[in-house]
Scaffold this active site. Structure first.
Site, PDB file in Angstrom:
ATOM      1  CB  CYS A 110      -0.994  -0.009   1.149  1.00 54.96           C
ATOM      2  SG  CYS A 110      -0.207   0.059   2.754  1.00 54.96           S
ATOM      3  CE  LYS A 141       4.469  -1.340   7.864  1.00 56.78           C
ATOM      4  NZ  LYS A 141       5.377  -2.174   8.664  1.00 56.78           N
TER       5      LYS A 141
HETATM    6  N1  LIG Z   1      -0.453  -9.297   7.224  1.00 61.42           N
HETATM    7  C1  LIG Z   1      -0.284  -8.798   5.996  1.00 61.42           C
HETATM    8  O1  LIG Z   1      -1.103  -9.028   5.087  1.00 61.42           O
HETATM    9  C2  LIG Z   1       0.925  -7.964   5.685  1.00 61.42           C
HETATM   10  C3  LIG Z   1       1.058  -7.471   4.386  1.00 61.42           C
HETATM   11  C4  LIG Z   1       2.132  -6.674   4.064  1.00 61.42           C
HETATM   12  C5  LIG Z   1       3.075  -6.366   5.021  1.00 61.42           C
HETATM   13  N2  LIG Z   1       2.959  -6.857   6.289  1.00 61.42           N
HETATM   14  C6  LIG Z   1       3.986  -6.455   7.267  1.00 61.42           C
HETATM   15  O2  LIG Z   1       4.546  -7.567   7.928  1.00 61.42           O
HETATM   16  C7  LIG Z   1       4.889  -7.200   9.268  1.00 61.42           C
HETATM   17  C8  LIG Z   1       4.258  -8.194  10.249  1.00 61.42           C
HETATM   18  O3  LIG Z   1       2.859  -8.226  10.064  1.00 61.42           O
HETATM   19  P1  LIG Z   1       1.957  -9.403  10.656  1.00 61.42           P
HETATM   20  O4  LIG Z   1       0.885  -9.649   9.664  1.00 61.42           O
HETATM   21  O5  LIG Z   1       2.825 -10.502  11.116  1.00 61.42           O
HETATM   22  O6  LIG Z   1       1.278  -8.679  11.902  1.00 61.42           O
HETATM   23  P2  LIG Z   1       0.846  -9.310  13.315  1.00 61.42           P
HETATM   24  O7  LIG Z   1       0.520 -10.737  13.172  1.00 61.42           O
HETATM   25  O8  LIG Z   1      -0.173  -8.369  13.865  1.00 61.42           O
HETATM   26  O9  LIG Z   1       2.182  -9.190  14.171  1.00 61.42           O
HETATM   27  C9  LIG Z   1       2.699  -7.961  14.539  1.00 61.42           C
HETATM   28  C10 LIG Z   1       3.653  -8.152  15.675  1.00 61.42           C
HETATM   29  O10 LIG Z   1       4.120  -6.863  16.076  1.00 61.42           O
HETATM   30  C11 LIG Z   1       4.254  -6.861  17.464  1.00 61.42           C
HETATM   31  N3  LIG Z   1       4.011  -5.513  17.978  1.00 61.42           N
HETATM   32  C12 LIG Z   1       2.999  -4.659  17.652  1.00 61.42           C
HETATM   33  N4  LIG Z   1       3.096  -3.550  18.393  1.00 61.42           N
HETATM   34  C13 LIG Z   1       4.174  -3.705  19.206  1.00 61.42           C
HETATM   35  C14 LIG Z   1       4.783  -2.913  20.210  1.00 61.42           C
HETATM   36  N5  LIG Z   1       4.291  -1.697  20.520  1.00 61.42           N
HETATM   37  N6  LIG Z   1       5.861  -3.397  20.855  1.00 61.42           N
HETATM   38  C15 LIG Z   1       6.349  -4.613  20.548  1.00 61.42           C
HETATM   39  N7  LIG Z   1       5.843  -5.421  19.602  1.00 61.42           N
HETATM   40  C16 LIG Z   1       4.761  -4.956  18.945  1.00 61.42           C
HETATM   41  C17 LIG Z   1       3.210  -7.813  18.028  1.00 61.42           C
HETATM   42  O11 LIG Z   1       3.757  -8.377  19.203  1.00 61.42           O
HETATM   43  P3  LIG Z   1       2.903  -9.200  20.320  1.00 61.42           P
HETATM   44  O12 LIG Z   1       2.313 -10.364  19.585  1.00 61.42           O
HETATM   45  O13 LIG Z   1       3.917  -9.603  21.312  1.00 61.42           O
HETATM   46  O14 LIG Z   1       1.875  -8.249  20.840  1.00 61.42           O
HETATM   47  C18 LIG Z   1       3.032  -8.811  16.897  1.00 61.42           C
HETATM   48  O15 LIG Z   1       3.715  -9.991  17.169  1.00 61.42           O
HETATM   49  C19 LIG Z   1       4.435  -5.766   9.461  1.00 61.42           C
HETATM   50  O16 LIG Z   1       5.498  -4.886   9.244  1.00 61.42           O
HETATM   51  C20 LIG Z   1       3.417  -5.581   8.360  1.00 61.42           C
HETATM   52  O17 LIG Z   1       3.327  -4.245   7.963  1.00 61.42           O
HETATM   53  C21 LIG Z   1       1.901  -7.642   6.650  1.00 61.42           C
HETATM   54  C1  LIG Z   2      -1.994  -5.647   3.419  1.00 65.14           C
HETATM   55  C2  LIG Z   2      -2.912  -4.637   4.030  1.00 65.14           C
HETATM   56  O1  LIG Z   2      -4.060  -4.493   3.273  1.00 65.14           O
HETATM   57  C3  LIG Z   2      -5.035  -3.546   3.689  1.00 65.14           C
HETATM   58  O2  LIG Z   2      -5.741  -3.197   2.560  1.00 65.14           O
HETATM   59  P1  LIG Z   2      -6.718  -4.138   1.815  1.00 65.14           P
HETATM   60  O3  LIG Z   2      -5.980  -5.023   0.881  1.00 65.14           O
HETATM   61  O4  LIG Z   2      -7.767  -3.283   1.198  1.00 65.14           O
HETATM   62  O5  LIG Z   2      -7.310  -4.955   3.077  1.00 65.14           O
HETATM   63  P2  LIG Z   2      -8.314  -6.118   3.396  1.00 65.14           P
HETATM   64  O6  LIG Z   2      -8.896  -5.788   4.718  1.00 65.14           O
HETATM   65  O7  LIG Z   2      -7.641  -7.415   3.260  1.00 65.14           O
HETATM   66  O8  LIG Z   2      -9.498  -6.022   2.317  1.00 65.14           O
HETATM   67  C4  LIG Z   2      -9.328  -6.379   0.975  1.00 65.14           C
HETATM   68  C5  LIG Z   2     -10.655  -6.296   0.239  1.00 65.14           C
HETATM   69  O9  LIG Z   2     -11.519  -7.330   0.725  1.00 65.14           O
HETATM   70  C6  LIG Z   2     -12.803  -6.788   0.993  1.00 65.14           C
HETATM   71  N1  LIG Z   2     -13.509  -7.622   1.991  1.00 65.14           N
HETATM   72  C7  LIG Z   2     -14.625  -8.346   1.762  1.00 65.14           C
HETATM   73  N2  LIG Z   2     -15.048  -8.935   2.883  1.00 65.14           N
HETATM   74  C8  LIG Z   2     -14.165  -8.603   3.862  1.00 65.14           C
HETATM   75  C9  LIG Z   2     -14.095  -8.929   5.244  1.00 65.14           C
HETATM   76  O10 LIG Z   2     -14.916  -9.637   5.817  1.00 65.14           O
HETATM   77  N3  LIG Z   2     -13.024  -8.416   5.925  1.00 65.14           N
HETATM   78  C10 LIG Z   2     -12.072  -7.637   5.327  1.00 65.14           C
HETATM   79  N4  LIG Z   2     -11.042  -7.179   6.055  1.00 65.14           N
HETATM   80  N5  LIG Z   2     -12.159  -7.288   4.015  1.00 65.14           N
HETATM   81  C11 LIG Z   2     -13.192  -7.773   3.292  1.00 65.14           C
HETATM   82  C12 LIG Z   2     -12.512  -5.356   1.415  1.00 65.14           C
HETATM   83  O11 LIG Z   2     -13.665  -4.530   1.316  1.00 65.14           O
HETATM   84  C13 LIG Z   2     -11.424  -4.981   0.397  1.00 65.14           C
HETATM   85  O12 LIG Z   2     -11.988  -4.625  -0.824  1.00 65.14           O
HETATM   86  C14 LIG Z   2      -4.484  -2.222   4.144  1.00 65.14           C
HETATM   87  O13 LIG Z   2      -5.505  -1.482   4.771  1.00 65.14           O
HETATM   88  C15 LIG Z   2      -3.268  -2.351   4.916  1.00 65.14           C
HETATM   89  O14 LIG Z   2      -2.708  -1.087   5.076  1.00 65.14           O
HETATM   90  C16 LIG Z   2      -2.254  -3.316   4.327  1.00 65.14           C
HETATM   91  O15 LIG Z   2      -1.656  -2.788   3.176  1.00 65.14           O
END
Ligand SMILES: NC(=O)c1ccc[n+]([C@@H]2O[C@H](COP(=O)([O-])OP(=O)(O)OC[C@H]3O[C@@H](n4cnc5c(N)ncnc54)[C@H](OP(=O)(O)O)[C@@H]3O)[C@@H](O)[C@H]2O)c1
Ligand SMILES: C[C@@H]1O[C@H](OP(=O)(O)OP(=O)(O)OC[C@H]2O[C@@H](n3cnc4c(=O)[nH]c(N)nc43)[C@H](O)[C@@H]2O)[C@@H](O)[C@H](O)[C@@H]1O
Length: 319
Positions: A110, A141
């Protein structure tokens, strides 16, 4: 990279951090450190400094962040911009001050402009305005990417940023208010099947296109960046393929075995229309994904069923 190098995985209990930890252990790295947010709040600069001075890691992998789906990003802009800047600033700055030579920063797709040409190339960064539902998180970011780029330029250190596409897999957040779409769909379809509900409500129009990557593949990309000095400051990480949210829903509906109908709630935002990554830079270096979406969804659903009593729900309460 020496197998005894001390590697600090910030956010090691999160979906990405725990996958990175598993991948590092599998490769024989035996000096890993991690702290929960309860034990070390990365927003607290003094505590982060104390921790770095005590542990003196050789490498830092930053997988700690305030993370959430479209609604959480849209509803809590201040937490998403401020917490993320605080966490990454403390980690990056203390790493530099301690003389750490290798830092891997994780951003998100994003960061690229809402209407950038597709697929998104790294050089499109900062060429136009962002998607409003997540500009707060995206700006945080972008400052992380730029801080690491500045360190590369000024101090000639290996601080590199990886931009993952939308991720999913084991230890994802299944809270229906704060989660991303894929875990939300798994939970919604599963619960509707168990409760014999005639319909499931999903958000938006179903027309946005999204790219998905299984988190264990993401972890392999992090290990690749750890073991190789990447020549540039920014790399996209994804599968290079996308599908519509409607197609994703149909796929997950089949995997879960739910027979009812889907209703689309048009009051909820669609977000950016498309964000497909150009992943040729990582591919040309030698990294590519291995898990196809169908297989990844099946594995994640099985994991969800095995862990249903303890699934992670990240609540975001703000005073
Ligand atoms: N999920 C996605 O789709 C996605 C997509 C693109 C990029 N990313 C990036 O990947 C990275 C990890 O994401 P994730 O999906 O693994 O998220 P997540 O499951 O929510 O994990 C985030 C971790 O950050 C830790 N954290 C948050 N706030 C903190 C604080 N104040 N102090 C210490 N630790 C803290 C949490 O620790 P605790 O568990 O100990 O609370 C948690 O383990 C992020 O940089 C995110 O932007 C994720
Ligand atoms: C990877 C992350 O993606 C996030 O964007 P983004 O793909 O839209 O995030 P999502 O929450 O995965 O939603 C992706 C698409 O799925 C639709 N959607 C349909 N049903 C659902 C539902 O039940 N839950 C959710 N969550 N979505 C749903 C939502 O409206 C959107 O068009 C960013 O806001 C973050 O910053 C980050 O970049």
């Amino acid at each position: 990279m020496n197998k005894d190098s001390k590697i600090y995985v910030a956010g090691h209990r999160g979906m990405v951090g725990s996958a990175v930890w598993r991948a590092l252990e599998k490769k024989g790295y035996r000096n890993l450190i991690g702290k929960t947010s309860k034990d070390l709040d990365l927003k607290n600069q003094t505590k982060v400094k104390e921790f770095f001075n005590l542990e003196k890691p050789d490498v830092v992998i930053d997988a700690a962040a305030r993370v959430g789906g479209i609604l959480a990003n849209n509803d809590y802009p201040y937490q998403f911009i401020m917490e993320n800047m605080q966490i990454q600033n403390n980690l990056i700055d203390e790493s530099l001050k301690l003389g750490i030579n290798k830092f891997i920063f994780l951003g998100s797709s994003c960061i690229y402009p809402k209407f950038a040409p597709q697929p998104l190339k790294e050089e499109y960064l900062l060429t136009d305005s962002l998607e409003p539902t997540n500009e707060w998180y995206a700006i945080a970011k972008i400052t992380g990417v730029k801080a690491c780029q500045a360190i590369r330029k000024q101090y000639n250190k290996d601080y590199v940023s990886l931009m993952p596409t939308n991720l999913y897999g084991f230890f994802d957040n299944f809270d229906l208010k704060t989660s991303h779409v894929l875990p939300a769909m798994i939970r919604k379809f599963h619960e509707a099947k168990i409760n014999n509900n005639s319909e499931v409500t999903l958000w938006g129009s179903g027309t946005p296109m999204r790219e998905f990557l299984f988190v264990d593949d993401m972890a392999e990309a992090v290990v690749y960046a750890l073991e190789n000095k990447l020549p540039e400051y920014l790399y996209n990480v994804g599968s290079g393929k996308d599908i519509s949210i409607k197609e994703l829903a149909e796929t997950i509906q089949k995997v879960t075995g739910y027979q009812g109908n889907i209703v689309w709630d048009s009051e909820k935002p669609d977000g950016t229309p498309r964000k497909l990554m150009d992943v040729s830079k990582m591919k040309n270096l030698g990294w590519t994904y291995t898990t196809e979406l169908q297989e990844g969804i099946e594995k994640t659903y099985l994991w969800f069923l095995d862990n249903i009593e303890n699934i992670k729900e990240v609540k975001l309460e703000v005073n």
